[in-house]
Enzyme design. Sequence first.
Site, PDB file in Angstrom:
ATOM      1  N   PHE A  22       0.826  -1.355  -0.025  1.00  0.00           N
ATOM      2  CA  PHE A  22      -0.035  -0.019  -0.050  1.00  0.00           C
ATOM      3  C   PHE A  22       0.810   1.353   0.010  1.00  0.00           C
ATOM      4  O   PHE A  22       1.803   1.514   0.853  1.00  0.00           O
ATOM      5  CB  PHE A  22      -0.844   0.162   1.121  1.00  0.00           C
ATOM      6  CG  PHE A  22      -2.138   0.520   1.185  1.00  0.00           C
ATOM      7  CD1 PHE A  22      -3.225  -0.169   0.819  1.00  0.00           C
ATOM      8  CD2 PHE A  22      -2.342   1.787   1.001  1.00  0.00           C
ATOM      9  CE1 PHE A  22      -4.687   0.338   0.969  1.00  0.00           C
ATOM     10  CE2 PHE A  22      -3.520   2.496   0.859  1.00  0.00           C
ATOM     11  CZ  PHE A  22      -4.787   1.752   0.888  1.00  0.00           C
ATOM     12  N   PHE A  57      -1.223  -3.460   7.900  1.00  0.00           N
ATOM     13  CA  PHE A  57      -2.067  -4.508   8.636  1.00  0.00           C
ATOM     14  C   PHE A  57      -1.511  -5.758   8.963  1.00  0.00           C
ATOM     15  O   PHE A  57      -1.612  -6.309   9.744  1.00  0.00           O
ATOM     16  CB  PHE A  57      -3.753  -4.390   8.650  1.00  0.00           C
ATOM     17  CG  PHE A  57      -4.465  -4.892   9.586  1.00  0.00           C
ATOM     18  CD1 PHE A  57      -4.705  -4.147  10.692  1.00  0.00           C
ATOM     19  CD2 PHE A  57      -4.971  -6.225   9.406  1.00  0.00           C
ATOM     20  CE1 PHE A  57      -5.637  -4.749  11.563  1.00  0.00           C
ATOM     21  CE2 PHE A  57      -5.803  -6.656  10.367  1.00  0.00           C
ATOM     22  CZ  PHE A  57      -5.891  -5.881  11.713  1.00  0.00           C
ATOM     23  N   GLU A  58      -0.986  -6.034   7.634  1.00  0.00           N
ATOM     24  CA  GLU A  58      -0.327  -7.451   7.475  1.00  0.00           C
ATOM     25  C   GLU A  58       1.086  -7.562   7.825  1.00  0.00           C
ATOM     26  O   GLU A  58       1.706  -8.457   8.104  1.00  0.00           O
ATOM     27  CB  GLU A  58      -0.322  -7.930   6.232  1.00  0.00           C
ATOM     28  CG  GLU A  58      -1.686  -8.346   5.777  1.00  0.00           C
ATOM     29  CD  GLU A  58      -2.779  -7.250   5.152  1.00  0.00           C
ATOM     30  OE1 GLU A  58      -2.381  -6.118   4.940  1.00  0.00           O
ATOM     31  OE2 GLU A  58      -4.039  -7.336   5.791  1.00  0.00           O
ATOM     32  N   ALA A  80       3.374   2.839   4.982  1.00  0.00           N
ATOM     33  CA  ALA A  80       3.040   4.189   4.974  1.00  0.00           C
ATOM     34  C   ALA A  80       1.538   3.958   5.203  1.00  0.00           C
ATOM     35  O   ALA A  80       0.835   3.696   4.298  1.00  0.00           O
ATOM     36  CB  ALA A  80       3.350   4.835   3.676  1.00  0.00           C
ATOM     37  N   HIS A  88     -10.033   4.565   8.267  1.00  0.00           N
ATOM     38  CA  HIS A  88      -9.772   3.530   9.201  1.00  0.00           C
ATOM     39  C   HIS A  88      -8.112   3.709   9.538  1.00  0.00           C
ATOM     40  O   HIS A  88      -7.679   2.798  10.031  1.00  0.00           O
ATOM     41  CB  HIS A  88      -9.620   2.217   8.191  1.00  0.00           C
ATOM     42  CG  HIS A  88     -11.193   1.657   8.010  1.00  0.00           C
ATOM     43  ND1 HIS A  88     -11.946   1.414   9.005  1.00  0.00           N
ATOM     44  CD2 HIS A  88     -11.793   1.525   6.842  1.00  0.00           C
ATOM     45  CE1 HIS A  88     -13.260   1.227   8.279  1.00  0.00           C
ATOM     46  NE2 HIS A  88     -12.800   1.267   7.211  1.00  0.00           N
ATOM     47  N   PHE A 113      11.057   0.320  13.344  1.00  0.00           N
ATOM     48  CA  PHE A 113       9.572   0.742  13.049  1.00  0.00           C
ATOM     49  C   PHE A 113       9.577   1.839  11.978  1.00  0.00           C
ATOM     50  O   PHE A 113      10.144   2.918  12.603  1.00  0.00           O
ATOM     51  CB  PHE A 113       8.923   0.961  14.076  1.00  0.00           C
ATOM     52  CG  PHE A 113       7.587   1.320  13.989  1.00  0.00           C
ATOM     53  CD1 PHE A 113       6.597   0.294  13.493  1.00  0.00           C
ATOM     54  CD2 PHE A 113       7.092   2.449  14.122  1.00  0.00           C
ATOM     55  CE1 PHE A 113       5.251   0.641  13.321  1.00  0.00           C
ATOM     56  CE2 PHE A 113       5.723   2.940  13.861  1.00  0.00           C
ATOM     57  CZ  PHE A 113       4.960   1.877  13.539  1.00  0.00           C
ATOM     58  N   ARG A 127       9.726  12.330   4.325  1.00  0.00           N
ATOM     59  CA  ARG A 127      10.200  11.168   5.460  1.00  0.00           C
ATOM     60  C   ARG A 127      10.722  10.162   4.723  1.00  0.00           C
ATOM     61  O   ARG A 127      11.293   9.234   5.413  1.00  0.00           O
ATOM     62  CB  ARG A 127       9.083  10.625   6.380  1.00  0.00           C
ATOM     63  CG  ARG A 127       8.718  11.786   7.386  1.00  0.00           C
ATOM     64  CD  ARG A 127       7.694  11.335   8.186  1.00  0.00           C
ATOM     65  NE  ARG A 127       7.114  12.393   9.021  1.00  0.00           N
ATOM     66  CZ  ARG A 127       6.640  13.829   8.944  1.00  0.00           C
ATOM     67  NH1 ARG A 127       6.486  14.030   7.580  1.00  0.00           N
ATOM     68  NH2 ARG A 127       6.348  14.524   9.823  1.00  0.00           N
TER      69      ARG A 127
HETATM   70  N1  INI Z   1      -2.429  -0.004   4.566  1.00  0.00           N
HETATM   71  C1  INI Z   1      -1.440   0.804   4.555  1.00  0.00           C
HETATM   72  O1  INI Z   1      -0.484   0.294   4.561  1.00  0.00           O
HETATM   73  N2  INI Z   1      -1.701   2.178   4.356  1.00  0.00           N
HETATM   74  C2  INI Z   1      -2.505   2.841   4.372  1.00  0.00           C
HETATM   75  O2  INI Z   1      -2.849   3.945   4.373  1.00  0.00           O
HETATM   76  C3  INI Z   1      -3.938   2.050   4.299  1.00  0.00           C
HETATM   77  N3  INI Z   1      -5.274   2.570   4.102  1.00  0.00           N
HETATM   78  O3  INI Z   1      -5.319   4.020   3.998  1.00  0.00           O
HETATM   79  O4  INI Z   1      -6.208   1.900   4.195  1.00  0.00           O
HETATM   80  C4  INI Z   1      -3.833   0.462   4.316  1.00  0.00           C
HETATM   81  N4  INI Z   1      -4.895  -0.096   4.355  1.00  0.00           N
HETATM   82  C5  INI Z   1      -4.839  -1.621   3.925  1.00  0.00           C
HETATM   83  C6  INI Z   1      -4.654  -2.439   5.144  1.00  0.00           C
HETATM   84  O5  INI Z   1      -3.400  -2.245   5.750  1.00  0.00           O
HETATM   85  C7  INI Z   1      -4.826  -3.742   4.831  1.00  0.00           C
HETATM   86  O6  INI Z   1      -3.823  -4.217   4.032  1.00  0.00           O
HETATM   87  C8  INI Z   1      -6.303  -4.415   4.404  1.00  0.00           C
HETATM   88  O7  INI Z   1      -7.223  -3.960   5.338  1.00  0.00           O
HETATM   89  C9  INI Z   1      -6.386  -5.805   4.390  1.00  0.00           C
HETATM   90  O8  INI Z   1      -6.420  -6.539   5.550  1.00  0.00           O
END
Ligand code: INI
Length: 155
Positions: A22, A57-58, A80, A88, A113, A127
Amino acid sequence: MNTFEGQTNGNGMRIGIVCSRFNDFIVEALLNGARRGLSHCGVTDDAIDVAWVPGAFEIPIAAKAMATSGKYDGIVTLGAVIRGETAHFEYVAGPCADSIAAIQLETGMPIGFAVLTVENVEQAVARSGDGAGNKGEEAAIGTIQMIDVLRQIRR
Ligand code: INI
């Protein structure tokens, strides 16, 4: 009195890096910074593995897999999360940071981190540039210092 302070000599250290796709143009720039920092510390490219995951999130589950694999001395996490792009933000950024902190304590392995949590793309770009202030570079060098200081403490 003994003083333990981590040095930046990464000779012989093996490093795992977790990157999220992402906002990948930012994360690629953080990865360039991390590689620069590791190279500066003497970590060779063949001692670095990079794992890509879908989003921030992963990152924690991949970081935990690397931390428990027995293959690395330290882990660096790069991502990022940009507030302007999601309602979210808190649900992604908070759990990512909290989980990475928890994995460090559970496993005893240092995890750098550099998962940016910023308001907009401009802040993310600022950054992750080629000069000073690239958070990937800072996290990579900090990870080498943490590996070293923990070795000294545990010795
Ligand atoms: N994941 C990111 O790494 N950065 C973000 O800004 C972001 N936004 O904006 O939603 C984001 N969402 C995806 C999340 O990390 C998961 O991959 C997704 O929810 C699937 O589990």
